[in-house]
Design an enzyme around this catalytic site. Structure first.
Site, mmCIF file in Angstrom:
data_model
loop_
_atom_site.group_PDB
_atom_site.id
_atom_site.type_symbol
_atom_site.label_atom_id
_atom_site.label_comp_id
_atom_site.label_asym_id
_atom_site.label_seq_id
_atom_site.Cartn_x
_atom_site.Cartn_y
_atom_site.Cartn_z
ATOM 1 N N HIS A 106 -2.181 -10.555 11.190
ATOM 2 C CA HIS A 106 -1.151 -10.083 11.270
ATOM 3 C C HIS A 106 -0.586 -8.871 10.283
ATOM 4 O O HIS A 106 -0.704 -9.195 8.954
ATOM 5 C CB HIS A 106 0.271 -10.952 11.371
ATOM 6 C CG HIS A 106 1.658 -10.508 11.759
ATOM 7 N ND1 HIS A 106 2.038 -10.353 12.879
ATOM 8 C CD2 HIS A 106 2.712 -10.103 10.893
ATOM 9 C CE1 HIS A 106 3.481 -9.844 12.796
ATOM 10 N NE2 HIS A 106 3.753 -9.822 11.462
ATOM 11 N N ASP A 142 4.164 -15.883 15.382
ATOM 12 C CA ASP A 142 3.805 -15.533 13.970
ATOM 13 C C ASP A 142 4.044 -16.676 13.114
ATOM 14 O O ASP A 142 4.726 -16.251 11.786
ATOM 15 C CB ASP A 142 4.078 -14.133 13.788
ATOM 16 C CG ASP A 142 3.695 -13.055 14.622
ATOM 17 O OD1 ASP A 142 2.756 -13.187 15.389
ATOM 18 O OD2 ASP A 142 4.252 -12.082 14.932
ATOM 19 N N CYS A 707 -14.108 35.374 -27.992
ATOM 20 C CA CYS A 707 -14.322 33.955 -28.829
ATOM 21 C C CYS A 707 -15.646 34.168 -29.942
ATOM 22 O O CYS A 707 -15.665 33.572 -30.756
ATOM 23 C CB CYS A 707 -14.446 32.812 -28.170
ATOM 24 S SG CYS A 707 -15.488 32.943 -26.304
#
Length: 902
Positions: A106, A142, A707
């Protein structure tokens, strides 16, 4: 155990398969009768295995069990009934018959949400936790004793489909198998269900799913997602029934601007915007709906409500026509009741159910070279003609871009009409920053404002990281093959090449890059980088390792190279697109997702790149781009617990701070490319003309904003004066001007603050006694231009001998003829070690010097010669980790060791 499986659907099929793999004997399968000539997947699978399959239309009449049905069941001798998903009423004579009874799956945490629409009501009620229960069947609804429960977190935008697919389906299968295992071992509990907190809600049907507008935005959102996809939350508007899908409360930065959509009973009219339909609760809060189903069942993007869907049909190539016929055959197999699949054949009106959507998605994956569809795609294109158009758009890589509306800034520049996105790029969409905050990005050529750019806030970083995390863990990116990932990166490189003139022009406009250089290097090397790493995608391999065996058994050990996860990349302003590409290409090739922070002063090529990733078909959330400040955006990326790697290029000072933050937050992996003061040693036996040419390039390339620029030149005494004379002659020939002019070879510095630092740097040099041979001043014209500068007589203790200028300033020092070791000692007397160079015709000397220079890269008789296949990175306080080359992949991978015993 002997098991009877009673149920249906893919879920039932998977549970059946896993139980057989566990060694259980499935003595019979009871499933639903065929519908429209199609058998249920559970029955089909069992028939393949030769397991008896029964398809009773009913088990009882007027509450009484049918004796012949019960007798057929009892003849099988089942010891346990397993009901993974069952829509029929099973009589208690069957439920109680096996020695172990019956267990049922479920999809809720019982006793909460009893009933057939449990997933819907979990979302409708706004539960924060969900999950599933496996319980012992009884004669209640259920209410049986609990055997096993597993819970999960409910995400804010979960729908029935996402919750089921993410957790309830895969974990539910495992849970059913675990429950059977516990029963077989005699360890299965029977815990009575508490009545406290129990709820029962009825089955959600279309007629009961109408939206109640007299509630908060959150409650409306929960109602819409709780009915998404079935039965669909709806309302009446514009004279028809509209059904809403794909709802979210994540509306930060979204402006309610667009065309009003009056909705009877709503607190305020809805607003159709470029990103969807904004709705309002009675608390005046907003929610956003992204898809609308019209009364004729056609699904459209909500943003297209007043404009309709795309009207222009694509013309198919011969190869695509062949693909279309193959897909047509797949439709015929799935829809056996349809005699002929025509362009107007509707998938769902022809009898397809949700299970057929999954089958179609899988068939397309096989037929279309692994193309990953979402179930939602089928709902968005229900007729065969529309479906083929959708497939072709996805295969061509245009689908993602067509769904995203981009608010361009347009400028006519360089004989082009530039279309420049200017918003944040998060989760595959261009969006405003929180609070619609913006800032100005400046053209360094004239100092004028180019446009307003969204300024990312901390909350925007969190959204971008969440999008990247979801894309990594749940999205298509992690599911496609490595080869398909490479195919997407190749496509991205092709698109960058198609747009190279536009990208180079934006680099010139936003960063002051000389256009011709930008075309060759800024953009050209970016394209090469993506092509290079695209080729690596399917070549990232582990290894097998011989280890000592645990006798009498044997062992096998292997390693796997895996992506790290969400990576943060922080890039500098000198090469905005190229630095992005160096890191991002390796990051994506390794299978990661990424959040990129471009430099605040140069965001525009990164945002154009974001647009191209969409056109290439890179899935949503894989690439996210956030213009903003380093102190806010960069800091949050460094601190964020879901970011697993930071790649940074910038100053040593900031690099140290990032490294500390990464350590304190979650010990992130870090790679740093930091400051430099690269020495270039020029010996008297060099090719002087080449040394002058390369010496000029080593300093003045890209306006000195480089750089690896040679921060200090050491020139042997006997050629020093001649070298300086030739350099000055060449400097005087340099054309300073608009970077878009083809004869310009020296453009403006990147931004005003940097220009001021260069002026101050030169003042330091003069004050300390160095000889300023030429330059040293701002050029008297609009913009941020600085003269190419040459200093001589620079002594080791001087500021300019030790500190990086990052500008067009050549620092020249002498060294005594033949004194190799002393000049090496002086060259290495720095905390930086990014690059270095030597010019000499003496091969032995070149090898000797290159061995002893303490730098990540050594150039011999050349300079600035980088290549996408050659690793790049520094030593000492210039950082650690590599960009480019095969080794760069290791920065974005982790190695897992797996050991087997057999």
């Amino acid at each position: 155990m002997k098991i009877a499986v009673i149920g249906q659907s893919l879920f039932g099929q998977e549970v059946y398969c896993h139980l057989r793999k566990e060694g259980h004997e499935v003595v019979g399968v009871f499933t639903v009768p065929d519908k429209d000539g199609k058998a249920d997947p559970l029955g089909l699978e069992a028939e393949k295995d030769g397991v008896p399959v029964f398809k009773f239309p009913r088990w009882r009449v007027k509450g009484q069990a049918l004796p012949e049905v019960v007798a057929t069941y009892q003849a099988l001798g089942a010891e346990l009934n397993v009901l993974p998903f069952c829509s029929q009423f099973i009589p208690m004579e069957v439920i109680r018959a096996p020695s172990h009874g019956s267990i049922i799956y479920h999809p809720s945490l019982l006793p909460r949400h009893r009933g057939a629409s449990a997933i819907n009501w979990t979302l409708i009620h706004g539960d924060k936790k969900g999950g599933f229960t496996i319980f012992w069947a009884d004669d209640g609804l259920d209410t049986g004793d609990l055997l096993l429960q597993k819970e999960c977190e409910i995400l804010p935008d979960d729908t029935v489909s996402t919750l089921y697919n993410r957790f309830l389906f895969p974990e539910g299968i495992k849970g059913m198998v675990q429950a059977v295992r516990l029963i077989a071992e005699g360890k299965a509990p029977r815990l009575p269900q508490p009545e406290e907190g129990a709820t029962y809600e009825g089955i959600q049907k279309k007629e009961t799913a109408k939206i109640n507008w007299d509630q908060s935005a959150e409650a409306i959102h929960n109602w819409i997602r709780g009915n998404d996809k079935v039965p669909g939350a709806w309302t009446e508007a514009c004279g028809q029934k509209l059904t809403f899908f794909n709802s979210t409360l994540n509306t930060a930065g979204l402006l309610p601007e667009g065309e009003d959509l009056p909705i009877p009973g709503a607190h305020r009219p809805g607003i159709v915007t470029k990103v969807g339909l904004i709705l309002f609760g009675n608390d005046d809060r907003m929610l956003l709906v992204k898809n609308i189903q019209l009364e004729d069942d056609k699904m459209i993007p909500a943003s297209h409500f007043f404009t309709g869907a795309e009207s222009s049909a694509l013309e198919l190539s011969e190869e695509e026509l062949v693909m279309a016929e193959a897909v047509r055959s797949a439709w015929k197999r799935i829809l056996p009741s349809v005699l002929e699949v025509e362009e107007s054949t509707d998938f769902f009106k022809s009898g397809a159910a949700s299970v057929d959507v999954v089958r179609l998605v899988e068939e397309v994956k096989e037929l279309c070279d692994g193309l990953e569809l979402e179930n939602e795609d089928v709902y968005m294109a229900t007729t065969f003609g529309d479906f083929i158009q959708l497939l072709v758009r996805k295969l061509r890589g245009g689908d993602e871009a067509s769904e995203c509306i981009i608010d361009y800034v347009e400028k006519a520049v360089n004989k082009l009409t530039l279309q420049m996105p200017h918003q944040l790029f998060i989760g595959g969409m261009f969006v405003d920053a929180e609070g619609a905050k913006t800032y100005e990005t400046i053209n360094p050529t004239d100092g004028n404002v180019i446009c307003q750019v969204s300024l990312a806030q901390v909350s925007d970083v969190d959204k971008a990281v969440a999008a990247a995390k979801d894309a990594f863990e749940n999205g298509l990116w992690g599911k496609i093959s490595a080869r398909d990932r490479g195919r997407l990166l190749y496509r991205l490189a092709d698109l960058m090449e198609q747009h190279q003139e536009e990208l180079a022009t934006i680099e010139a406009l936003d960063a002051g890059a000389v256009y011709t250089l930008a075309l060759k290097t800024h953009v050209g090397m970016s394209i090469q980088t993506f092509r290079y790493f695209a080729g690596w995608c399917d070549k990232i391999q582990g290894s097998t390792i011989p280890i000592n065996h645990a006798r009498p058994n044997r062992n096998l050990t292997l390693t796997k190279k895996e992506p790290i996860g969400v990576c943060g990349i922080v890039i500098p302003w000198n090469y905005p697109l190229m630095m992005l590409s160096w890191k991002t290409a390796a990051c994506l090739a390794a299978g990661n997702t990424v959040v990129i922070k471009p430099a605040q002063v140069t965001p525009l090529t990164a945002l154009k790149f974001a647009e191209l990733t969409m056109k290439a078909g890179i899935p949503k959330g894989v690439v996210n781009i956030l213009p903003g400040s380093g102190s806010l955006v960069g800091q949050r990326l460094s601190d964020h617990p879901d970011v697993r790697k930071i790649g940074f290029t910038g100053s040593t000072e900031v690099g140290k701070h990032i490294m500390k933050s990464c350590a304190l937050s979650n010990v992130k992996k870090v790679s740093l490319e930091l400051g430099g003061k690269s020495p270039l040693i020029i010996f008297a036996d060099c090719d002087l003309s080449k040394a002058v040419q390369m010496g000029m390039s080593s300093v003045f390339f890209n306006k000195g904003e480089n750089c690896i620029a040679a921060g200090r030149l050491f020139v042997e005494d006997s050629i020093h004066d001649q070298f300086v004379q030739k350099v000055v002659e060449e400097v005087k020939k340099m054309k300073i001007g608009n970077p878009l002019d083809r004869d310009t070879n020296h453009g403006p510095q990147n931004h005003q603050a940097h220009l001021r630092k260069l002026v101050e740097y030169c003042q330091h040099g003069v004050e300390e006694g160095a000889t300023l041979v030429c330059g040293g001043h701002q050029v008297p014209r609009p913009g941020f231009f600085f003269e190419p500068t040459v200093f001589t007589d620079v002594e080791d203790h001087m500021f300019i001998a030790k500190e990086e200028s990052f500008g067009p300033i050549m620092i020249i020092s002498r060294f005594a003829d033949g004194d190799v070791d002393t000049v090496l000692s002086r060259a290495n007397a720095t905390e930086f070690g990014l690059a270095s160079g030597v010019f000499t015709r003496d091969l032995n000397r070149a090898l000797y010097v290159s061995d002893r220079l303490e730098a990540g890269t050594v150039f011999v008789n050349t300079y600035n010669k980088t290549d996408v296949a050659a690793p790049f990175g520094g030593f000492k306080q210039s950082g650690f980790g590599k960009d480019l080359g095969e080794v760069a992949l290791n920065e974005y991978l982790r190695v897992k060791t797996v050991t087997f015993e057999y």
